[in-house]
Design an enzyme around this catalytic site. Structure first.
Site, short mmCIF file in Angstrom:
data_model
loop_
_atom_site.label_atom_id
_atom_site.label_comp_id
_atom_site.label_asym_id
_atom_site.label_seq_id
_atom_site.Cartn_x
_atom_site.Cartn_y
_atom_site.Cartn_z
N GLY A 144 6.46 -0.16 4.34
CA GLY A 144 5.21 -0.43 3.63
C GLY A 144 5.49 -0.82 2.20
O GLY A 144 6.51 -1.43 1.90
N GLU A 145 4.57 -0.45 1.30
CA GLU A 145 4.69 -0.74 -0.13
C GLU A 145 4.58 -2.22 -0.47
O GLU A 145 4.63 -2.59 -1.63
CB GLU A 145 6.03 -0.25 -0.71
CG GLU A 145 6.36 1.20 -0.51
CD GLU A 145 7.72 1.57 -1.09
OE1 GLU A 145 8.43 0.68 -1.63
OE2 GLU A 145 8.09 2.75 -1.01
N GLY A 146 4.52 -3.09 0.53
CA GLY A 146 4.65 -4.52 0.28
C GLY A 146 6.09 -4.97 0.30
O GLY A 146 6.38 -6.12 -0.06
N GLU B 255 0.81 -1.21 0.00
CA GLU B 255 0.00 0.00 0.00
C GLU B 255 0.85 1.27 0.00
O GLU B 255 2.02 1.24 0.35
CB GLU B 255 -0.91 0.03 1.23
CG GLU B 255 -0.27 -0.42 2.54
CD GLU B 255 0.90 0.39 3.02
OE1 GLU B 255 0.85 1.64 2.91
OE2 GLU B 255 1.88 -0.19 3.52
#
Length: 335
Positions: free
Chosen positions: A302-304, A161
């Site tokens: 984050g970001e995966g 995300e």
């Protein structure tokens, strides 16, 4: 298979497939014949058998992993809960699309396709301290965007995300789903501290007060979540219908996934925790969900990114399981 309402999604979640028992048994039998002492590969053995069960193949391979990054903007960000302005969400989406973020490098390193799904960035969710963050139509649209983003040909899914303000949303969701006050669940996120952290904590507390009557996990997601959290939840649910295993990312992704588990118990049986993030409340959330992380490296991007890094762990587990010789094949005595 799709849904138009939250009740329709609830019905789908209640009727999801489970792992293939025959594949689990076959993988377990194979694991017992490989050229190694029993249990010598530790959790890699369990991971390989778990993966085999969900793919319905006692000797599987991972050939088509997919990473999807969902982006959304939060109305609550206007309260000053982040160290960065909301414009950063749009800027980072462009960075993802041009291959410049950390998650791009990790996806490439482990042979994963990467997709970016920006969800109505020009229309932030509502401030959840004053009412629901999304209407039912809005949350369903975001859930369906996640559902539709999963490639039916993928064999391993990671979701991540981007959304300024989303650790505030995740903290509020976690407190509502698992209990406890705002202080126990609210962390530094993008780096807020001092008075800014106190303000963020108050915003979470105000959200909990405003939605004291919230119901199950999907209702909590609608009231306190964001479009990117709903997108991740929709993708995780879709993966279950396809029997695609999922590697869960950090604090925000875990909050999104927990909304499914708190709607129908067992909804995350096809999910493993990729890592334990540096966000203070993440270990508590993982423990509540019964998920032991594969990695703990102090990541909080984050970001995966943490889950994408864990693709290598799962690939290694499956490669050993499916590629190693058995004692009989290798002509090695197992006595």
């Amino acid at each position: 298979m799709s849904f138009e309402t939250l009740d329709a999604l609830r019905a789908l979640l209640a009727d999801m497939p489970g792992p293939d028992a025959e594949a689990v048994q076959g993988a377990t039998d194979r694991n017992g014949q490989l050229t190694k002492p029993p249990g010598a590969l530790g959790r890699l053995e369990d991971l390989a058998i778990w993966y085999a069960g969900w793919r319905g193949d006692a000797r599987p391979a991972i050939n088509a992993p997919q990473v999807i990054v969902f982006a959304g903007n939060h109305g609550v960000a206007a309260r000053g809960v982040s160290a960065f302005p909301p414009e950063v969400t749009v800027q980072m989406v462009a960075n993802f699309e041009h291959g410049g973020a950390a998650v791009n490098q990790l996806a490439k390193a482990f042979g994963a396709r990467m997709d970016v799904v920006a969800l109505d960035l020009d229309t932030p969710t509502a401030d959840f301290t004053a009412g629901p963050a999304m209407s039912e139509a809005e949350v369903v649209a975001a859930l369906r965007a996640g559902w539709d983003a999963v490639d039916p040909q993928t064999d391993l899914l990671v979701v991540g995300e981007m959304g300024i303000g989303n650790t505030t949303s995740a903290a509020a969701i976690s407190a509502k789903l698992f209990g406890g006050d705002a202080t126990a669940w609210t962390g530094r996120g993008t780096g807020v501290e001092g008075g800014a952290l106190a303000l963020k904590t108050k915003v979470v507390a105000d959200g909990l007060t405003a939605h004291a009557e919230a119901g199950d996990g999907l209702d909590v997601l609608m009231r306190l979540g964001g479009r990117e959290l709903a997108g991740m939840a929709g993708a995780i649910a879709r993966a279950r219908t396809l029997r695609v295993p999922v590697i869960m990312d950090g604090f925000i992704c875990t909050a999104a996934a927990a909304c499914l588990e708190r709607t129908v118990a067992g909804a995350l049986d096809h999910v493993v925790a990729g890592h334990q993030s540096a966000e203070g409340a993440h270990p508590r959330m993982l423990e509540a969900l019964g998920k032991e992380p594969l990695l703990s490296l102090g990541l909080r991007l984050g970001e995966g990114s943490g889950a994408a890094l864990a693709i290598g762990i799962l690939k290694g587990a499956v490669a050993c399981h499916s590629g190693m010789a058995t004692f009989g094949e290798a002509g090695v005595s197992d006595a």
